[in-house]
Scaffold this active site. Structure first.
Site, PDB file in Angstrom:
ATOM      1  CD  GLU A 486      -3.378   0.382   1.843  1.00  0.00           C
ATOM      2  OE1 GLU A 486      -3.384  -0.722   2.390  1.00  0.00           O
ATOM      3  OE2 GLU A 486      -4.293   1.212   1.972  1.00  0.00           O
ATOM      4  CD  GLU A 764      -4.256  -0.211   9.088  1.00  0.00           C
ATOM      5  OE1 GLU A 764      -3.533  -1.231   9.090  1.00  0.00           O
ATOM      6  OE2 GLU A 764      -4.858   0.205   8.081  1.00  0.00           O
TER       7      GLU A 764
HETATM    8  C1  RAM Z   1      -6.509   1.689   4.651  1.00  0.00           C
HETATM    9  C2  RAM Z   1      -5.586   2.398   5.582  1.00  0.00           C
HETATM   10  C3  RAM Z   1      -5.586   3.876   5.416  1.00  0.00           C
HETATM   11  C4  RAM Z   1      -6.989   4.409   5.376  1.00  0.00           C
HETATM   12  C5  RAM Z   1      -7.785   3.718   4.331  1.00  0.00           C
HETATM   13  C6  RAM Z   1      -9.213   4.145   4.311  1.00  0.00           C
HETATM   14  O1  RAM Z   1      -5.936   1.492   3.446  1.00  0.00           O
HETATM   15  O2  RAM Z   1      -5.962   2.097   6.895  1.00  0.00           O
HETATM   16  O3  RAM Z   1      -4.886   4.416   6.494  1.00  0.00           O
HETATM   17  O4  RAM Z   1      -6.967   5.804   5.157  1.00  0.00           O
HETATM   18  O5  RAM Z   1      -7.758   2.336   4.519  1.00  0.00           O
END
Ligand code: RAM
Length: 908
Positions: A486, A764
């Site tokens: 990502e 996260e």
């Molecule tokens: C995931 C990650 C990111 C978030 C999006 C919506 O890819 O957690 O931080 O902003 O989702």
């Protein structure tokens, strides 16, 4: 002045400089002022004075085309300019020329009627101001040598050239499709890595400028470049995006040489260069890592007497170069090095080094062994509950380095075209000692500006984790995470964290650059992609373009940067994109003033332990509610921006729109008792923080929020959108004690739970790793994700009390209003603001007394609010020394006093 007699004011430092000093002169926001392509760059300086109450009253700037400031060489002399401004003063001299270097000095007058000498000399250099200044041609591999799209061998390019004379100066201007590493006569050029960085490439491609004077010689020279996949061609995101920006790697390079006799030379990328992809880098992909075979190294390939007969020709390509911009962000460099703290075998038998810190960058490997020996390095952020290497959360990213030895004594290897987020490194193919591995920490080079420390070591570790989360995720763009497949510029994360970011580090250059990408990638309808640079193949446009709280970065971040750095020009430049975004929502909401279907992510990753009786997860906030709340907030900020920029009509109009949204919002979601239909912490937090509730309901709503927190035994339940404002809302409504309860909570969900679990960065998810050490949801569980680190700005602004005065800008005027807690013994913070260092700290003393230590930089003023001591009063205080203090008055929170620059200590 009647309270004065109650205070004890101690003058901290009586050794007084007779002069004001000028320090830290900068041009634009650049820390490396080379290659500036702004026609009228802005100049800033800081004043230092140990005396109190020093203000600048006038300045004079002079700019010269040579180091001597003779009249004939001056391109600008501002003359004595009555002004208190010492940051971002616009150059107003004769037109600056492409590629030229300029020298400048400043002197100032102060409010004591004195003037300084001319400052030291600082300089900047202009970039290439016109497309016509680009004389080089883009070169690409011809088809035989072309790394096809499914082939990610690095490409090598080279050229011999001769220089005829004594060289006085030389510059290389370089950019590429893919990552490049430039070398001259066998040496890497410059300290930057992962160049040319990541931008909305189709519209903006950064070039770098290097001083290469010392790397060249008269006679035979060679230039060599390696090209890797980079953001241009790597497989990006989880959506199979190989070659998103283009199929072919390419290089644009021109070296300008000036000789002592006044003549000049150019070395240009063109059809005469040679290429090969038979070099050592057999695979390079950002997410997957690198496969480097040292037996394929071509000794001397970037030096003059290399035999290039096996290399093939290149083809030239035509691009209009309209997208070229000088690189203006903070440069990505190797910033620090870490050594393993432990080497061990996992239960499954893997040999693993623990770097002691979840870090971002790569490993430098030192190894000796037989030719052909293969060494494999794999990377992980965490170990699982058995102590085994855990990589499931990397998803498709291989994060692997393979190195094949050439067998010539000690060999050193560092990858060039990849980076990883890791704490643990597993190694196969060799025995491991500490000296074999060094962790190279890589990120955008931002000057550290903030420190925070208190008596609770877990909170100090939290601050450390927040700062490391920022380091690891500020790599030319603000990425959400640095490890899995990502690493994208998620707009919501950047929005949530930018205020905290601006306390920890100087992020002015970093955001100036990225916000231009945000505007560049804004869709014609005004919506903002989920990620910038936008690489999700318009996946978002096909579902919910923007998503409330994500797209709003286009408004919130410029406003925050304006407040922090006083950069009105940035606000002016971003204003059209801010406005277009609000207009986009306005069109969707229409006369209802409610934004429906504006959110896909909602209050992302809010804490949901169980479903409640309505089948909705506990803690859930209605998505339409969130959308309208952010619609209102962004509208109010565009109004503020319009006021600052003198756009009165807009200000009036957006003021009215805001009131209409507020009315509709209240009718739709708020009961007469201050209950909100979507009864969650985030719902109360957003309504209160964005000023959406009528005055008579604010206390009630705040009370419901507190009740919810208490009913969860002092736990939060907020996600990405509610969390940044949660403690601020509590403070603003008189519940700082509850905010402290949340901050100091050690059981999840909380900020200290990960700390107790051994985290060295922000996670996260609140519960990324459970108490029993099992993991949450393998699909999306990063252990280096800065968003929840947004508590950091509450620690600076409330615990230590360093707060912007939004009526001023860039801390020209600010507040010092700490709100101490008996749950800590002390707290202290410093912030190197655009004007100089601010400090604020407090500690409890014997008998319930408090001691406060504060510092206000020259050319600023602060409003200090002195909190009550532990006994709830100001007893025992009497005035000893009050130079610099004015307008004492009593407020609800404590005693308020206006202070000029200087250092102050208060004890009572
Ligand atoms: C995931 C990650 C990111 C978030 C999006 C919506 O890819 O957690 O931080 O902003 O989702």
């Amino acid at each position: 002045m009647k309270y004065l007699s109650y205070f004890l004011f101690l003058l901290l430092n009586s050794s007084i400089f007779a002069q004001v000093q000028i320090t830290e002169m900068t041009c634009e926001h650049q820390q490396n002022p080379m290659g500036i392509d702004v026609l009228n760059p802005r100049l800033s300086w800081k004043l230092k004075a140990q005396e109190r109450n020093i203000l600048q009253t006038a300045y004079q700037i002079r700019v010269s085309s040579t180091q001597a400031f003779e009249k004939k060489n001056l391109v600008w002399d501002s003359g004595k300019t009555p002004s208190g401004e010492s940051i971002l003063q616009v150059y107003k001299g004769t037109a600056l020329q492409s590629g030229k270097m300029y020298f400048w000095q400043v002197k100032v007058w102060d409010n004591q009627g004195r003037d300084t000498d001319w400052s030291n000399t600082a300089s900047w250099e202009m970039g290439l101001l016109s497309i016509n200044d680009w004389k080089a041609q883009w070169i690409e591999p011809t088809t035989q040598a072309l790394p096809e799209i499914d082939n990610s061998k690095a490409l090598m390019l080279r050229k011999n050239f001769a220089l005829k004379n004594k060289i006085v100066s030389a510059r290389a201007y370089v950019t590429s499709h893919g990552y490049y590493e430039l070398s001259l006569n066998g040496q890497k050029v410059g300290n930057e890595v992962l160049t040319p960085g990541w931008t909305a490439y189709h519209k903006r491609l950064q070039y770098q400028v290097y001083d290469v004077t010392k790397m060249l010689r008269s006679g035979a020279n060679a230039v060599g470049t390696m090209l890797g996949e980079g953001w241009f061609r790597s497989n990006l995101g989880w959506v199979n995006n190989k070659g998103y920006y283009g199929k072919r790697l390419g290089l644009l390079c021109q070296i300008y040489v000036k000789y002592a006799d006044g003549t000049e030379d150019w070395v240009l990328s063109d059809g005469s260069w040679k290429a090969t992809n038979e070099g050592p880098i057999k695979v390079n992909e950002i997410y997957d890592g690198e496969n480097y075979d040292a037996t394929r190294e071509m000794k001397g390939w970037n030096e003059a007497n290399f035999n290039e007969s096996q290399w093939t020709n290149v083809s030239t390509a035509i691009f209009d170069n309209k997208n070229l911009v000088a690189s203006e962000g903070a440069k990505v460099e190797r910033i620090e090095e870490l050594k393993p703290i432990k080497i061990f075998r996992t239960p499954k038998g893997l040999l693993v080094a623990d770097m002691g810190q979840n870090m971002v960058g790569w490993i430098r490997l030192k190894v000796t062994g037989a030719k052909g020996t293969k060494i494999v390095l794999r990377h992980a952020e965490v170990l699982d509950k058995f102590g085994d290497f855990y990589t499931e959360n990397l998803r498709k990213a291989k994060c692997m380095l393979t190195y094949t030895l050439k067998g010539e004594g000690e060999e050193t290897y560092e990858p060039r075209f990849t980076f990883m987020g890791f704490r643990y490194v597993a190694i196969e193919g060799m025995d491991l000692k500490t000296e074999n591995l060094t962790g190279i920490v890589v990120h955008s080079k931002m000057t550290p500006t903030g420190t925070f420390e208190c008596s609770n070591s877990l909170v100090n570790q939290l601050q450390h984790n927040i700062q490391w989360g920022q380091k690891g995720n500020f790599v030319d763009v603000p990425t959400d995470c640095p490890q899995r497949d990502e690493r994208l510029g998620w707009t919501g994360d950047a929005q949530a964290f930018c205020r905290t970011a601006a306390y920890n580090f100087d992020v002015s250059a970093f955001f100036t650059k990225w916000l231009k990408d945000v505007a560049a990638d804004q869709r014609p309808d005004g919506s903002i992609p989920w990620v910038v640079p936008d690489i999700l193949n318009k996946m978002d446009a096909a579902t919910v373009p923007g998503s409330a709280g994500w797209g709003d970065v286009v408004v919130i971040a410029p406003w925050t940067m304006y407040l922090t750095y006083g950069d009105k020009q940035l606000l002016e430049n971003q204003y059209p994109s801010m406005k277009a975004y609000v207009e986009f929502i306005r069109k969707k909401a229409g006369d209802s003033y409610l934004w429906k279907n504006g959110s896909i992510f909602g209050d992302w990753l809010f804490y949901k332990p169980v479903m409640d009786s309505h089948g909705e997860p506990d803690g859930y906030t209605d998505k339409d509610y969130i959308s309208t709340a952010f619609y209102a907030y962004s509208t109010s900020l565009v109004k503020e921006a319009a006021l600052v920029l003198g756009k009165e009509e807009d200000a009036k109009m957006y003021g009215e729109v805001f009131e209409k949204i507020k009315k509709a919002f209240n009718e739709q979601y708020v009961t007469g008792a201050g209950r909100i239909a979507s009864d969650s912490q985030t719902a109360y937090v957003l309504a209160l923080n964005f000023g959406l509730l009528p005055e008579n309901l604010q206390a009630k709503a705040a009370n419901y929020l507190v009740q919810d927190i208490k009913s969860r035994e002092n736990h939060l339940s907020t996600g990405f959108l509610g969390t940044p404002y949660l403690c601020h809302v509590l403070t603003k409504n008189g519940y700082t004690d509850v905010a402290y309860d949340l901050l100091l909570q050690e059981k999840y969900p909380s900020w200290l739970y990960p700390v107790k679990m051994g985290a060295t960065t922000i996670w996260e998810r609140w519960d990324g790793q459970k108490v029993d050490s099992t993991f949450q949801d393998v699909g999306m569980n990063s252990f280096n994700h800065y968003a929840y680190g947004a508590i950091g700005d509450w620690m600076y602004r409330v615990v230590a009390g360093i707060e912007i005065n939004s009526k001023s800008k860039g801390y020209k005027q600010f507040y010092l209003k700490p709100e101490p807690s008996v749950r800590l013994n002390y707290a202290k913070s410093t912030l190197n603001s655009p004007y100089g260092e601010i400090a604020s700290g407090w500690e409890w003393k014997e008998d319930g007394k408090i001691k406060l230590t504060m510092k206000i930089p020259a050319n600023t003023r602060a409003t200090i609010t002195l909190p009550k001591n532990k006994n709830g009063d100001f007893a025992g205080a009497k005035l000893i020394e009050s130079l610099g203090l004015q307008n004492l008055k009593k407020t609800e929170k404590g005693i308020e006093v206006e202070a000029g620059s200087g250092e102050y200590v208060f004890e009572y």
